[in-house]
Scaffold this active site. Sequence first.
Site, PDB file in Angstrom:
ATOM      1  N   GLU A  18      -5.370  -4.997  10.453  1.00 53.68           N
ATOM      2  CA  GLU A  18      -4.376  -3.955  10.689  1.00 53.68           C
ATOM      3  C   GLU A  18      -4.745  -3.175  11.956  1.00 53.68           C
ATOM      4  O   GLU A  18      -5.566  -2.249  11.899  1.00 53.68           O
ATOM      5  CB  GLU A  18      -4.329  -2.982   9.507  1.00 53.68           C
ATOM      6  CG  GLU A  18      -3.941  -3.638   8.200  1.00 53.68           C
ATOM      7  CD  GLU A  18      -3.408  -2.606   7.206  1.00 53.68           C
ATOM      8  OE1 GLU A  18      -2.252  -2.747   6.799  1.00 53.68           O
ATOM      9  OE2 GLU A  18      -4.140  -1.672   6.874  1.00 53.68           O
TER      10      GLU A  18
ATOM     11  N   GLY B  97       2.829  -0.858   4.272  1.00 51.28           N
ATOM     12  CA  GLY B  97       2.929   0.537   3.857  1.00 51.28           C
ATOM     13  C   GLY B  97       4.381   0.922   3.655  1.00 51.28           C
ATOM     14  O   GLY B  97       4.995   0.647   2.627  1.00 51.28           O
ATOM     15  N   GLY B  98       4.966   1.536   4.687  1.00 51.29           N
ATOM     16  CA  GLY B  98       6.328   2.083   4.613  1.00 51.29           C
ATOM     17  C   GLY B  98       7.362   1.155   3.992  1.00 51.29           C
ATOM     18  O   GLY B  98       8.144   1.578   3.133  1.00 51.29           O
TER      19      GLY B  98
ATOM     20  N   ASN C  43       0.865  -1.175   0.000  1.00 52.06           N
ATOM     21  CA  ASN C  43       0.000   0.000   0.000  1.00 52.06           C
ATOM     22  C   ASN C  43       0.905   1.229   0.000  1.00 52.06           C
ATOM     23  O   ASN C  43       1.448   1.600   1.029  1.00 52.06           O
ATOM     24  CB  ASN C  43      -0.896  -0.028   1.256  1.00 52.06           C
ATOM     25  CG  ASN C  43      -1.739   1.218   1.375  1.00 52.06           C
ATOM     26  OD1 ASN C  43      -1.838   2.000   0.435  1.00 52.06           O
ATOM     27  ND2 ASN C  43      -2.359   1.396   2.529  1.00 52.06           N
ATOM     28  N   TRP C  44       1.040   1.814  -1.175  1.00 59.18           N
ATOM     29  CA  TRP C  44       1.964   2.950  -1.293  1.00 59.18           C
ATOM     30  C   TRP C  44       1.395   4.245  -0.723  1.00 59.18           C
ATOM     31  O   TRP C  44       2.115   5.236  -0.598  1.00 59.18           O
ATOM     32  CB  TRP C  44       2.328   3.170  -2.775  1.00 59.18           C
ATOM     33  CG  TRP C  44       3.269   2.155  -3.328  1.00 59.18           C
ATOM     34  CD1 TRP C  44       3.849   1.101  -2.669  1.00 59.18           C
ATOM     35  CD2 TRP C  44       3.764   2.097  -4.673  1.00 59.18           C
ATOM     36  NE1 TRP C  44       4.659   0.398  -3.531  1.00 59.18           N
ATOM     37  CE2 TRP C  44       4.628   0.988  -4.758  1.00 59.18           C
ATOM     38  CE3 TRP C  44       3.553   2.877  -5.817  1.00 59.18           C
ATOM     39  CZ2 TRP C  44       5.282   0.642  -5.951  1.00 59.18           C
ATOM     40  CZ3 TRP C  44       4.191   2.539  -6.996  1.00 59.18           C
ATOM     41  CH2 TRP C  44       5.050   1.434  -7.056  1.00 59.18           C
ATOM     42  N   LYS C  45       0.098   4.252  -0.451  1.00 59.76           N
ATOM     43  CA  LYS C  45      -0.562   5.475   0.041  1.00 59.76           C
ATOM     44  C   LYS C  45      -0.266   6.621  -0.935  1.00 59.76           C
ATOM     45  O   LYS C  45      -0.166   6.369  -2.133  1.00 59.76           O
ATOM     46  CB  LYS C  45      -0.122   5.763   1.479  1.00 59.76           C
ATOM     47  CG  LYS C  45      -0.286   4.516   2.360  1.00 59.76           C
ATOM     48  CD  LYS C  45      -0.136   4.755   3.820  1.00 59.76           C
ATOM     49  CE  LYS C  45      -0.311   3.426   4.550  1.00 59.76           C
ATOM     50  NZ  LYS C  45      -0.297   3.559   5.989  1.00 59.76           N
TER      51      LYS C  45
ATOM     52  N   HIS D 114      -9.589   0.643   4.421  1.00 61.27           N
ATOM     53  CA  HIS D 114      -8.342   0.975   5.129  1.00 61.27           C
ATOM     54  C   HIS D 114      -8.656   1.990   6.229  1.00 61.27           C
ATOM     55  O   HIS D 114      -9.480   2.887   6.043  1.00 61.27           O
ATOM     56  CB  HIS D 114      -7.304   1.538   4.154  1.00 61.27           C
ATOM     57  CG  HIS D 114      -5.954   1.659   4.786  1.00 61.27           C
ATOM     58  ND1 HIS D 114      -5.621   2.721   5.600  1.00 61.27           N
ATOM     59  CD2 HIS D 114      -4.884   0.832   4.782  1.00 61.27           C
ATOM     60  CE1 HIS D 114      -4.382   2.541   6.055  1.00 61.27           C
ATOM     61  NE2 HIS D 114      -3.908   1.398   5.576  1.00 61.27           N
TER      62      HIS D 114
ATOM     63  N   SER E 209       3.272  -1.778  10.439  1.00 62.36           N
ATOM     64  CA  SER E 209       4.719  -1.745  10.728  1.00 62.36           C
ATOM     65  C   SER E 209       5.439  -3.063  10.451  1.00 62.36           C
ATOM     66  O   SER E 209       6.364  -3.436  11.165  1.00 62.36           O
ATOM     67  CB  SER E 209       4.967  -1.292  12.178  1.00 62.36           C
ATOM     68  OG  SER E 209       4.497   0.029  12.356  1.00 62.36           O
TER      69      SER E 209
ATOM     70  N   GLY F 110       2.047   2.601  10.630  1.00 61.06           N
ATOM     71  CA  GLY F 110       2.917   3.756  10.435  1.00 61.06           C
ATOM     72  C   GLY F 110       3.562   4.253  11.713  1.00 61.06           C
ATOM     73  O   GLY F 110       4.151   5.327  11.743  1.00 61.06           O
TER      74      GLY F 110
ATOM     75  N   GLU G 200      -7.168   4.536   7.242  1.00 64.06           N
ATOM     76  CA  GLU G 200      -7.016   5.959   6.876  1.00 64.06           C
ATOM     77  C   GLU G 200      -8.254   6.445   6.117  1.00 64.06           C
ATOM     78  O   GLU G 200      -8.678   7.591   6.268  1.00 64.06           O
ATOM     79  CB  GLU G 200      -5.730   6.151   6.056  1.00 64.06           C
ATOM     80  CG  GLU G 200      -4.509   6.098   6.968  1.00 64.06           C
ATOM     81  CD  GLU G 200      -3.240   5.583   6.321  1.00 64.06           C
ATOM     82  OE1 GLU G 200      -3.126   5.598   5.085  1.00 64.06           O
ATOM     83  OE2 GLU G 200      -2.339   5.144   7.071  1.00 64.06           O
TER      84      GLU G 200
HETATM   85  P1  PGA Z   1       2.730   0.487   7.586  1.00 63.62           P
HETATM   86  O1  PGA Z   1       1.277   0.663   6.908  1.00 63.62           O
HETATM   87  O2  PGA Z   1       3.290  -0.807   7.071  1.00 63.62           O
HETATM   88  O3  PGA Z   1       3.497   1.698   7.141  1.00 63.62           O
HETATM   89  O4  PGA Z   1       2.489   0.447   9.059  1.00 63.62           O
HETATM   90  C1  PGA Z   1       0.416  -0.429   6.731  1.00 63.62           C
HETATM   91  C2  PGA Z   1      -0.886   0.011   6.108  1.00 63.62           C
HETATM   92  O5  PGA Z   1      -1.366   1.114   6.388  1.00 63.62           O
HETATM   93  O6  PGA Z   1      -1.466  -0.721   5.289  1.00 63.62           O
END
Ligand code: PGA
Length: 248
Positions: free
Chosen positions: A172, A235-236, A18-20, A105, A214, A178, A107
């Site tokens: 999640e 994500g990251g 997930n590149w956001k 998600h 994470s 994050g 967010e």
């Molecule tokens: P993260 O994000 O790996 O940066 O914690 C995961 C996500 O939001 O899908």
Amino acid sequence: MMDHFCLQFSSMKIFAANWKLNLSPKETRQYFETFNQKLTAQHKNNQWIFFPPASNWEACAQSLENSPASWGAQNFWKDASGAFTGESSAQVAKDLSATYVLIGHSERRQIFGEDNALLSEKISLAGKLGLKIIFCIGETLQERQENKTLEVLKSQLKILDKNISNLIVAYEPIWAIGTGVVASPEQVAEVHAALSEYLKANLTNAVPLLYGGSVKPENSAQLLKIPHVDGFLVGGASLKPDTFLSLS
Ligand code: PGA
């Protein structure tokens, strides 16, 4: 290629990126030059799925034309087209070769106020378009501290139709996204076991379960060993191809 929905019979794992709101179209092409080059036969035993921002859909589609990896929309509106200024279309993503969508998600739920009613409509559009769904669920820190984790997860899962197909669920915990704080193996094991039981009892089709929050090279091996962890939503650590590939 083996259908990942038969995952319970194999050791294949799913790695979803997930590149956001990160990376440009140019950076997307550069990313996949490296990714495609470094994807070994061993990596190909797993499934790789990318969720780039909408600005990069075309670059992603072109870069993955001859790759075993697939991609999908991070976000889309509940209607395929119309007067919805600033929104993205799942139909367009599909026309560009997307096979997946990300729905629910945290967010989207927290920052953009997406509730169960809207998420149901998105699920329904994805189903109509034949797009596979990664559906995200997760509790806040406060909900966990109040022992409400499973109650919250079930209230998020209740919008799924009993006969839904082509579904992956990503657990999640919001407090682990994050933040650098990863859920402990015990916490992941406990929730994934409960979710697996719940999904088996309530849905007709088998549902792979991903963990997200994470995930990084330092903790991925341990997390992958946990029963009912069929892969990750990342994500990251998905923003650099070498790091992302090293999670498998
Ligand atoms: P993260 O994000 O790996 O940066 O914690 C995961 C996500 O939001 O899908």
